[in-house]
Design a protein around this motif. Structure first.
Motif, PDB file in Angstrom:
ATOM      1  N   PRO A   8       0.828  -1.207   0.000  1.00 46.51           N
ATOM      2  CA  PRO A   8       0.000   0.000   0.000  1.00 46.51           C
ATOM      3  C   PRO A   8       0.865   1.260   0.000  1.00 46.51           C
ATOM      4  N   LEU A   9       0.341   2.308  -0.603  1.00 49.37           N
ATOM      5  CA  LEU A   9       1.025   3.593  -0.595  1.00 49.37           C
ATOM      6  C   LEU A   9       1.121   4.091   0.844  1.00 49.37           C
ATOM      7  N   VAL A  10       2.304   4.562   1.216  1.00 43.44           N
ATOM      8  CA  VAL A  10       2.489   5.127   2.553  1.00 43.44           C
ATOM      9  C   VAL A  10       1.886   6.524   2.558  1.00 43.44           C
ATOM     10  N   LEU A  11       0.764   6.692   3.246  1.00 48.95           N
ATOM     11  CA  LEU A  11       0.016   7.943   3.207  1.00 48.95           C
ATOM     12  C   LEU A  11       0.399   8.895   4.330  1.00 48.95           C
ATOM     13  N   ASP A  12       0.249  10.176   4.061  1.00 44.80           N
ATOM     14  CA  ASP A  12       0.429  11.214   5.065  1.00 44.80           C
ATOM     15  C   ASP A  12      -0.951  11.821   5.322  1.00 44.80           C
ATOM     16  N   PRO A  13      -1.522  11.610   6.514  1.00 43.92           N
ATOM     17  CA  PRO A  13      -2.892  12.070   6.786  1.00 43.92           C
ATOM     18  C   PRO A  13      -3.072  13.579   6.656  1.00 43.92           C
ATOM     19  N   LYS A  14      -1.981  14.336   6.743  1.00 42.95           N
ATOM     20  CA  LYS A  14      -2.066  15.794   6.647  1.00 42.95           C
ATOM     21  C   LYS A  14      -2.350  16.250   5.219  1.00 42.95           C
ATOM     22  N   TYR A  15      -1.859  15.496   4.237  1.00 43.32           N
ATOM     23  CA  TYR A  15      -1.957  15.936   2.844  1.00 43.32           C
ATOM     24  C   TYR A  15      -2.711  14.978   1.920  1.00 43.32           C
ATOM     25  N   ASP A  16      -2.782  13.706   2.288  1.00 37.62           N
ATOM     26  CA  ASP A  16      -3.349  12.698   1.389  1.00 37.62           C
ATOM     27  C   ASP A  16      -4.830  12.477   1.667  1.00 37.62           C
ATOM     28  N   GLU A  38      13.619   3.237   1.100  1.00 35.00           N
ATOM     29  CA  GLU A  38      14.468   4.407   0.850  1.00 35.00           C
ATOM     30  C   GLU A  38      13.693   5.477   0.089  1.00 35.00           C
ATOM     31  N   GLN A  39      12.889   5.059  -0.872  1.00 31.87           N
ATOM     32  CA  GLN A  39      12.097   6.017  -1.649  1.00 31.87           C
ATOM     33  C   GLN A  39      11.013   6.656  -0.787  1.00 31.87           C
ATOM     34  N   ASP A  40      10.416   5.867   0.104  1.00 30.32           N
ATOM     35  CA  ASP A  40       9.417   6.418   1.021  1.00 30.32           C
ATOM     36  C   ASP A  40      10.037   7.489   1.918  1.00 30.32           C
ATOM     37  N   GLU A  41      11.259   7.263   2.340  1.00 25.98           N
ATOM     38  CA  GLU A  41      11.961   8.243   3.179  1.00 25.98           C
ATOM     39  C   GLU A  41      12.248   9.518   2.400  1.00 25.98           C
ATOM     40  N   LYS A  42      12.548   9.369   1.108  1.00 24.21           N
ATOM     41  CA  LYS A  42      12.834  10.551   0.288  1.00 24.21           C
ATOM     42  C   LYS A  42      11.575  11.386   0.074  1.00 24.21           C
ATOM     43  N   VAL A  43      10.413  10.741   0.036  1.00 24.27           N
ATOM     44  CA  VAL A  43       9.146  11.478  -0.029  1.00 24.27           C
ATOM     45  C   VAL A  43       9.011  12.356   1.211  1.00 24.27           C
ATOM     46  N   LYS A  44       9.274  11.764   2.378  1.00 25.21           N
ATOM     47  CA  LYS A  44       9.172  12.514   3.629  1.00 25.21           C
ATOM     48  C   LYS A  44      10.193  13.646   3.673  1.00 25.21           C
ATOM     49  N   GLN A  45      11.399  13.361   3.185  1.00 28.11           N
ATOM     50  CA  GLN A  45      12.462  14.372   3.197  1.00 28.11           C
ATOM     51  C   GLN A  45      12.106  15.545   2.291  1.00 28.11           C
ATOM     52  N   LEU A  46      11.636  15.234   1.084  1.00 25.27           N
ATOM     53  CA  LEU A  46      11.266  16.292   0.145  1.00 25.27           C
ATOM     54  C   LEU A  46      10.141  17.135   0.720  1.00 25.27           C
ATOM     55  N   ARG A  47       9.126  16.482   1.245  1.00 27.50           N
ATOM     56  CA  ARG A  47       7.994  17.209   1.819  1.00 27.50           C
ATOM     57  C   ARG A  47       8.452  18.099   2.980  1.00 27.50           C
ATOM     58  N   GLN A  57       0.625  23.593  -0.130  1.00 22.10           N
ATOM     59  CA  GLN A  57      -0.238  22.978  -1.130  1.00 22.10           C
ATOM     60  C   GLN A  57       0.558  22.011  -2.014  1.00 22.10           C
ATOM     61  N   ARG A  58      -0.172  20.991  -2.551  1.00 23.08           N
ATOM     62  CA  ARG A  58       0.412  20.025  -3.486  1.00 23.08           C
ATOM     63  C   ARG A  58       1.587  19.252  -2.877  1.00 23.08           C
ATOM     64  N   LEU A  59       1.502  18.970  -1.592  1.00 21.31           N
ATOM     65  CA  LEU A  59       2.546  18.180  -0.923  1.00 21.31           C
ATOM     66  C   LEU A  59       2.081  16.744  -0.679  1.00 21.31           C
ATOM     67  N   ASP A  60       1.041  16.332  -1.372  1.00 22.33           N
ATOM     68  CA  ASP A  60       0.551  14.963  -1.197  1.00 22.33           C
ATOM     69  C   ASP A  60       1.560  13.962  -1.758  1.00 22.33           C
ATOM     70  N   THR A  61       1.432  12.724  -1.335  1.00 20.34           N
ATOM     71  CA  THR A  61       2.427  11.695  -1.654  1.00 20.34           C
ATOM     72  C   THR A  61       2.539  11.419  -3.150  1.00 20.34           C
ATOM     73  N   LYS A  72      14.960  11.385 -10.821  1.00 21.90           N
ATOM     74  CA  LYS A  72      15.684  10.175 -10.410  1.00 21.90           C
ATOM     75  C   LYS A  72      15.879  10.078  -8.899  1.00 21.90           C
ATOM     76  N   PHE A  73      14.904  10.552  -8.141  1.00 24.23           N
ATOM     77  CA  PHE A  73      14.900  10.505  -6.683  1.00 24.23           C
ATOM     78  C   PHE A  73      16.055  11.283  -6.063  1.00 24.23           C
ATOM     79  N   ASP A  74      16.512  12.301  -6.789  1.00 23.06           N
ATOM     80  CA  ASP A  74      17.470  13.263  -6.230  1.00 23.06           C
ATOM     81  C   ASP A  74      16.619  14.323  -5.526  1.00 23.06           C
ATOM     82  N   VAL A  75      16.639  14.330  -4.202  1.00 24.20           N
ATOM     83  CA  VAL A  75      15.755  15.203  -3.432  1.00 24.20           C
ATOM     84  C   VAL A  75      16.017  16.671  -3.722  1.00 24.20           C
ATOM     85  N   GLU A  76      17.288  17.063  -3.801  1.00 28.97           N
ATOM     86  CA  GLU A  76      17.613  18.467  -4.039  1.00 28.97           C
ATOM     87  C   GLU A  76      17.119  18.917  -5.421  1.00 28.97           C
TER      88      GLU A  76
END
Length: 324
Positions: A8-16, A38-47, A57-61, A72-76
């Protein structure tokens, strides 16, 4: 690299707040339902980094994943892309377009440059069609302006995000994030290229820079002689993932196109059997028009307490620190 097991998609209740399936049918790493820890962590880091810049706004997963895949999952790099996109949205007035823009000259403009969404392909994606060979900018600019053409393009992209793709996802029972695009090159010649290049380049830039990861498949049909040779050179500069989505076909395109798009969903002029009343070009037929799958888009819902949506701030403007 093998895709991780579906989860399942790892959801963020604040935005999803999704009311449609969130598992991608594409079993590739980085796609919803196929992400690594690792990719799930990068979602959290980017957000988190975008929140620090004042974005709300538009910070949903799903959006975070699209921007991450595009870089290519480069957060910066993904953060920079998002910030640039938000700056453009503010300058262009994008957030207000979907609910307010009225392209009343559409029928006349389409005589020279048809661009429209029409039903779905066999995978459940919206089908988007452009007929580049009919472009006559001189004639079009007597009817409309380049600015209004781009406003219409952006409005349609916003409507693709909501309600089109959510409706297609509900009907397909799995997440639809991309389109099947058909670009008809019939009539396109070397002499017509300079006059349309500026607009097409602007439209392409908007697509790539501000609406990433929306291309599922691209069929270039009625490609003129020599086009395939030119494209074979261009392919060397494109990402292999993108190259695999592009199919260059000549005038005998029907068999391959019908393998992707059901005949009943493809307009007659392209070898299908669909003949919408009033013309397919203006019908906007698809699951997004069917009450069983369609929902009122979020941009059309009344705001809580009558308050407007808080738009993302321009991070280039430093905010004063709150007093103690």
């Amino acid at each position: 690299m093998a895709a991780p097991a579906e989860k399942p998609l790892v959801l963020d209740p604040k935005y999803d707040d999704y009311d449609f399936p969130t598992t991608s049918p594409v079993p590739q790493p980085g796609h919803p339902g196929h992400t690594t820890p690792e990719q799930d962590e990068k979602v959290k880091q980017l957000r988190s980094e975008l929140e620090k810049l004042g974005y709300t706004q538009r910070l949903d997963t799903l959006t975070m994943l699209r921007f991450l895949r595009a870089r290519k999952f480069d957060v910066e790099a993904s953060k920079s892309m998002f910030v640039t996109s938000e700056k453009w949205r503010k300058e262009f007035g994008t957030d207000d377009l979907a609910g307010t823009f009225n392209y009343e000259e559409k029928a006349k403009v389409f005589e020279y440059y048809p661009q429209y969404y029409h039903k779905t392909d066999k995978d459940g994606r919206p089908v988007y069609i452009e007929k580049l060979g009919k472009i006559d900018l001189n004639a079009m600019y007597k009817i409309t302006t380049g600015e209004r053409m781009l406003q219409n393009l952006v409005t349609e992209y916003e409507k693709l995000s909501d309600p089109r793709l959510p409706a297609c996802s509900r009907k397909a029972g799995q997440l639809m994030e991309t389109c099947c695009t058909i670009m008809d090159l019939k009539g396109v010649g070397i002499t017509s290229v300079p006059s349309v290049y500026g607009y097409v380049r602007q439209a392409s830039d908007i697509s790539q820079n501000y609406y990433p990861e929306r291309l599922g498949k691209l069929y270039l049909i009625n490609a003129p002689w020599g086009f395939s040779s030119v494209f074979s050179v261009v392919k060397g500069f494109l990402d292999p993932v993108t190259v695999n989505k592009i199919h260059v076909l000549g005038s005998g395109y029907q068999k391959e196109l019908l393998a992707q798009v059901p005949a009943e969903n493809l307009p007659v002029e392209f070898g299908g059997t669909c003949a919408c009343e009033g013309g397919c070009e203006l019908s906007d037929m698809g699951p997004w028009q069917d009450p069983e799958w369609a929902r009122t888009p979020k941009w059309a819902l009344p705001k809580e307490g009558g308050e407007a949506v808080v738009h993302n701030e321009d991070p280039g403007i430093e905010k004063p620190e709150a007093s103690a």
